[in-house]
Write a protein that holds these residues in place. Sequence first.
Motif, short mmCIF file in Angstrom:
data_model
loop_
_atom_site.label_atom_id
_atom_site.label_comp_id
_atom_site.label_asym_id
_atom_site.label_seq_id
_atom_site.Cartn_x
_atom_site.Cartn_y
_atom_site.Cartn_z
N SER A 57 -2.12 62.94 -55.77
CA SER A 57 -1.38 62.39 -56.91
C SER A 57 -2.18 62.47 -58.21
O SER A 57 -1.60 62.39 -59.28
N GLN A 58 -3.47 62.64 -58.11
CA GLN A 58 -4.36 62.82 -59.28
C GLN A 58 -4.19 61.71 -60.30
O GLN A 58 -4.06 61.94 -61.49
N GLY A 59 -4.14 60.49 -59.83
CA GLY A 59 -4.08 59.33 -60.73
C GLY A 59 -2.70 58.99 -61.23
O GLY A 59 -2.55 58.08 -62.04
N ALA A 60 -1.66 59.66 -60.77
CA ALA A 60 -0.30 59.34 -61.21
C ALA A 60 0.13 58.02 -60.57
O ALA A 60 -0.32 57.65 -59.48
N ALA A 61 0.97 57.30 -61.26
CA ALA A 61 1.46 56.02 -60.76
C ALA A 61 2.39 56.27 -59.56
O ALA A 61 3.06 57.30 -59.47
N PHE A 62 2.42 55.30 -58.66
CA PHE A 62 3.25 55.42 -57.46
C PHE A 62 4.74 55.52 -57.83
O PHE A 62 5.49 56.25 -57.21
N ALA A 63 5.14 54.77 -58.88
CA ALA A 63 6.54 54.82 -59.32
C ALA A 63 6.92 56.22 -59.80
O ALA A 63 8.05 56.66 -59.62
N ASP A 64 5.97 56.92 -60.42
CA ASP A 64 6.25 58.28 -60.87
C ASP A 64 6.38 59.24 -59.69
O ASP A 64 7.17 60.19 -59.74
N LEU A 65 5.63 59.00 -58.64
CA LEU A 65 5.71 59.86 -57.46
C LEU A 65 7.05 59.71 -56.75
O LEU A 65 7.61 60.68 -56.25
N ILE A 66 7.56 58.49 -56.69
CA ILE A 66 8.81 58.24 -55.98
C ILE A 66 10.00 58.92 -56.68
O ILE A 66 10.99 59.25 -56.04
N LYS A 67 9.88 59.15 -57.96
CA LYS A 67 10.98 59.78 -58.70
C LYS A 67 11.18 61.24 -58.29
O LYS A 67 12.27 61.77 -58.41
N GLU A 68 10.15 61.88 -57.80
CA GLU A 68 10.25 63.29 -57.41
C GLU A 68 10.74 63.40 -55.96
O GLU A 68 10.24 62.72 -55.07
#
Length: 116
Positions: free
Chosen positions: A58-69
């Motif tokens: 994830s390279q520091g991305a927020a978990f909420a941003d990951l779930i959107k993909e």
Amino acid sequence: MSEEIIENEVPAEETEPIYYKPKSLNLIATISGIVSWVVLVGFLAVIVGQAINLLELSQGAAFADLIKEAGARTWMYTNLVSPLLTALTLFLTLQGVSLGLNVLLEIDFNARESAK
């Protein structure tokens, strides 16, 4: 010329069941209980490894941003949720086998004791 066929039969004890051996069933129940814990720990180790891999990818991305993909959601289901459900299913099945065999052996033991 008549030949007699001699069968080597082991005389069954009066206290031993005819169709199964209690020692074998007890061994299977014990092994089933031990293997269930090994399977659970193994799958949990895989899940933890995949979660650490997710954090690195994830390279520091927020978990909420990951779930959107959609690709990330599919990866999480495939590598985290599916092994967890598989582990729980195998664990509960093996524990059920262990418990069921032990209950059957206990019922048989109590029935034999009350018959004496």
